[in-house]
Design a protein around this motif. Structure first.
Motif, mmCIF file in Angstrom:
data_model
loop_
_atom_site.group_PDB
_atom_site.id
_atom_site.type_symbol
_atom_site.label_atom_id
_atom_site.label_comp_id
_atom_site.label_asym_id
_atom_site.label_seq_id
_atom_site.Cartn_x
_atom_site.Cartn_y
_atom_site.Cartn_z
ATOM 1 N N ASP A 1 5.404 9.142 -6.578
ATOM 2 C CA ASP A 1 5.963 10.162 -5.688
ATOM 3 C C ASP A 1 6.529 11.478 -6.778
ATOM 4 N N PRO A 2 6.406 12.466 -6.417
ATOM 5 C CA PRO A 2 7.041 13.549 -7.172
ATOM 6 C C PRO A 2 8.608 13.733 -7.201
ATOM 7 N N VAL A 3 9.154 12.869 -6.088
ATOM 8 C CA VAL A 3 10.676 12.942 -6.127
ATOM 9 C C VAL A 3 10.902 11.837 -6.841
ATOM 10 N N PRO A 4 11.881 12.116 -7.946
ATOM 11 C CA PRO A 4 12.528 10.946 -8.599
ATOM 12 C C PRO A 4 13.102 9.771 -7.958
ATOM 13 N N ALA A 5 13.826 9.998 -6.851
ATOM 14 C CA ALA A 5 14.726 9.219 -6.195
ATOM 15 C C ALA A 5 13.859 8.568 -5.321
ATOM 16 N N VAL A 6 12.841 9.055 -4.786
ATOM 17 C CA VAL A 6 11.911 8.039 -3.937
ATOM 18 C C VAL A 6 11.069 6.999 -5.080
ATOM 19 N N ARG A 7 10.790 7.535 -6.096
ATOM 20 C CA ARG A 7 10.028 6.665 -7.126
ATOM 21 C C ARG A 7 10.912 5.490 -7.396
ATOM 22 N N LEU A 8 12.182 5.883 -7.610
ATOM 23 C CA LEU A 8 13.169 4.779 -8.155
ATOM 24 C C LEU A 8 13.210 3.650 -7.168
ATOM 25 N N LEU A 9 13.400 4.337 -5.634
ATOM 26 C CA LEU A 9 13.763 3.321 -4.660
ATOM 27 C C LEU A 9 12.407 2.558 -4.538
ATOM 28 N N ALA A 10 11.071 3.100 -4.532
ATOM 29 C CA ALA A 10 9.968 2.412 -4.309
ATOM 30 C C ALA A 10 9.683 1.340 -5.584
ATOM 31 N N HIS A 11 10.177 1.520 -6.714
ATOM 32 C CA HIS A 11 9.975 0.626 -7.771
ATOM 33 C C HIS A 11 11.101 -0.463 -7.560
ATOM 34 N N ALA A 12 12.249 -0.252 -6.976
ATOM 35 C CA ALA A 12 13.149 -1.296 -6.834
ATOM 36 C C ALA A 12 12.696 -2.091 -5.785
ATOM 37 N N VAL B 1 0.956 -1.304 -0.126
ATOM 38 C CA VAL B 1 -0.051 0.090 -0.027
ATOM 39 C C VAL B 1 0.849 1.202 -0.183
ATOM 40 N N THR B 2 1.722 1.273 0.994
ATOM 41 C CA THR B 2 2.936 2.133 0.961
ATOM 42 C C THR B 2 3.495 2.550 -0.099
ATOM 43 N N LEU B 3 4.092 1.494 -0.753
ATOM 44 C CA LEU B 3 4.831 1.379 -1.794
ATOM 45 C C LEU B 3 4.241 1.840 -3.164
ATOM 46 N N GLU B 4 2.893 1.415 -3.247
ATOM 47 C CA GLU B 4 2.249 1.735 -4.350
ATOM 48 C C GLU B 4 1.979 3.438 -4.387
ATOM 49 N N GLY B 5 1.809 3.997 -3.502
ATOM 50 C CA GLY B 5 1.811 5.371 -3.496
ATOM 51 C C GLY B 5 3.188 6.017 -3.770
ATOM 52 N N LEU B 6 4.127 5.572 -3.272
ATOM 53 C CA LEU B 6 5.508 6.028 -3.410
ATOM 54 C C LEU B 6 5.996 5.918 -5.036
ATOM 55 N N ARG B 7 5.467 5.090 -5.754
ATOM 56 C CA ARG B 7 5.934 4.756 -6.818
ATOM 57 C C ARG B 7 5.324 5.868 -7.819
#
Length: 577
Positions: A139-150, A131-137
């Motif tokens: 995220d407006p911050v590219p670094a956060v998106r990348l880490l969530a996708h990983a 649930v948390t990671l789906e929202g982070l994917r």
């Protein structure tokens, strides 16, 4: 404590202040020592605040509930220093429950804090992490998106769509510097490659390394592609064969950071260096890349590197792999003339009381080929200012009978190094026998004793007492057991096969003792056939063996060397049938 925190020395393993702090924190982690440390979290010096958080992070035992420290870490998330915020965020994750860390992540708008929390979060401990990671994917911050996708990649099966999303996040993040003080110090490409390694997607990792290094990409993205190639080589044995063509293509480009990164990647792996040997040789004269290329070629025993290695030695290079490159060249029959002359030249320019490590290692590598340096080595024995000129002993030992002129001086030193040198120079069994006569009949420790017993077993055999010494040492797990195994086989032969086959396999995944165990198995020939299935499985493994060396590239090379030795041993065992 103030001095240790101010200098940063308190972070050094073995530091007295660190040990003192650790002792009292372990005794009562919420006690006076911890509270004294927490007082430094508001120190006006940013460097002291950083060091304090780093120390507390190191004092954590895994992810533990440490409320007192967690509260202090959360209060530091608004620190003016981004490095402090970074380390504090990591410390919060490690000392607070995952729900608290997720709550802070959700509430924070700070790039450094949010990236650090996502990076350090043990997602397997978070309630319904998807649930948390789906929202982070998104995220407006590219670094956060990348880490969530990983993080999702470890569980998600819709790989093609996920790859595309990660690719977009990677391109957006690639040009951004890592947050200051990043404890994990991983780039965008390394995070993505690490996720691919976790789900064993070797082909995908190598394909994306190739795509990202394409000439149409921005330089920042291309560097991430090179980093993905390196991560792949560190994880999978076949990866160097997949990514080397991509990396060698980059070597043909105009000078750039991408070209330099590609060369370092090729040099990191022995397999890649062999595959790219001609391409590496083509840049030996490059003023920026030549030294790295020479080390890479030397490390695989390529004689084209020798003139360049000699120049590096004469320039007082601090390259840590230089001595190893000379050893590899010597093992493949390289001409000793130039290296030995250069090492002798360095020694001759120094006082006889000096024994610099690099030239000594070079002389030792070439063994009998370094005989020309014997007069200089004897002079060092004459001028030694301590009781154990160990490097001189070692080099004379490697030179062997050609160092006979040193015998009289060596007899004046009643130490192991001199005894070993005397034995190898004189080839006189009585040198070893006198030493062993002074040892216990059933020693429990003694690598040097094992070495002497093995030499005697190779040169005429063992006495009854010496056989008992071998048997005693073989009972001791560790180096003594492995190093006495050869003497045991030479003395007892097939009668010892069953015991050797029971003991030696325990060391086959050890980067230090594994090669010695393999040498004994090779000596056993067809009597070691029962171990062939085990060796074949080791050879067939796709993933690299993890040794705990602490250096990812050194671990990769250790696996490459052990794999080559295992393959050779199998051939010797099977070939003896």
């Amino acid at each position: 404590m103030d001095d240790g925190l101010a200098s940063g020395e308190v972070l050094d393993p073995g530091n007295d202040v660190r040990e003192h702090i650790s002792f009292f924190v372990r005794g009562d982690r919420d006690g006076l020592m911890t509270r004294r440390l927490l007082a430094f979290m508001t120190d006006p010096r940013a460097s002291v605040r950083r060091t304090t958080f780093e120390l507390l992070d190191q004092l954590c035992s895994g992810h533990s509930d440490w409320r007192l420290v967690a509260d202090a870490a959360e209060s530091a998330l608004s620190d003016v220093d981004p490095w402090v915020r970074r380390v504090a965020a990591v410390l919060l994750v490690r000392t607070a429950g995952p729900d608290r860390a997720v709550a802070v992540l959700t509430a924070s708008t700070d790039l450094v804090v949010r990236t650090a929390i996502v990076e350090a979060m043990p997602w397997h401990r978070v309630m319904r992490p998807e649930v948390t990671l789906e929202g982070l994917r998104s995220d407006p911050v590219p670094a956060v998106r990348l880490l969530a996708h990983a993080a999702v990649l470890s569980e998600d099966d819709s790989w093609p769509a996920l790859d595309a999303a990660i690719r977009a996040a990677l391109q957006a993040r690639a040009g951004d510097p890592d947050p200051p003080g990043s404890r994990l110090a991983k780039s965008a490409g390394e995070h993505w490659a690490g996720a691919l390694v976790r789900v064993d997607r070797e082909k995908d990792c190598c394909v994306w390394a190739q795509r990202l290094t394409d000439s149409v990409e921005a330089a920042e993205v291309r560097r991430e592609g090179v980093r993905m190639a390196v991560t792949a080589m560190r994880a999978w044995r076949a990866a160097p064969g997949r990514v080397t063509p991509t990396l060698t293509t980059l070597l043909k480009e105009e000078p750039s950071e991408v070209r330099t990164a590609a060369l370092h990647a090729l040099a990191a792996s022995l397999t890649a260096s062999r595959l790219a040997a001609d391409d590496l040789a083509a840049v030996l004269d490059d003023p920026d890349l030549g030294a790295v290329a020479a080390i890479a070629l030397g490390s695989i025993g390529d004689h084209r590197a020798v003139p360049h290695l000699v120049r590096l030695m004469l320039s007082d290079s601090s390259e840590p792999r230089l001595a190893g490159a000379f050893r590899a060249v010597a093992r493949t029959g390289g001409d000793p003339a130039a290296p030995v002359a250069a090492a002798w030249r360095i020694l001759a320019a120094l006082p006889v009381s000096c024994a610099p490590e690099l030239p000594m290692r070079v002389l030792a590598a070439f063994g009998p080929g370094a005989a020309a340096a014997v007069p200089e080595l004897v002079a060092r024995l004459d001028g030694a200012e301590n009781d154990t000129p160990d490097w001189t002993f070692y080099v004379l030992e490697q030179i062997g009978p050609a160092a006979a002129v040193a015998v009289s001086r060596l007899r004046e030193y009643p130490v192991q190094g001199a005894t070993s040198a005397l034995l190898h120079i004189t080839q006189d069994r009585t040198v070893a026998e006198r030493y062993l006569a002074e040892c216990q009949e059933e020693p429990r420790r003694g690598r040097f004793t094992s070495k002497l017993l093995t030499w005697l077993a190779e040169h005429g055999g063992l006495s009854v007492r010496q056989h008992r010494q071998v048997r005693s040492l073989f009972k001791v797990p560790g180096f003594e057991q492995v190093e006495s195994a050869g003497a045991l086989w030479l003395h007892e032969g097939p009668a010892a096969a069953a015991q050797l086959l029971e003991v030696l396999p325990k060391y086959l995944s050890d980067d230090l003792r594994g090669p010695q165990a393999l040498r004994v198995l090779a000596m056993m020939g067809p009597h070691a056939r029962p171990i062939l299935d085990r060796l074949d499985r080791s050879i067939a493994a796709r993933r690299r063996t993890q040794f705990g060396i602490g250096d990812d590239d050194a671990e990769m090379r250790a696996d490459e060397r052990l794999l080559a030795a295992t393959i050779a041993t199998c051939g010797q065992i099977a070939g003896g049938v």
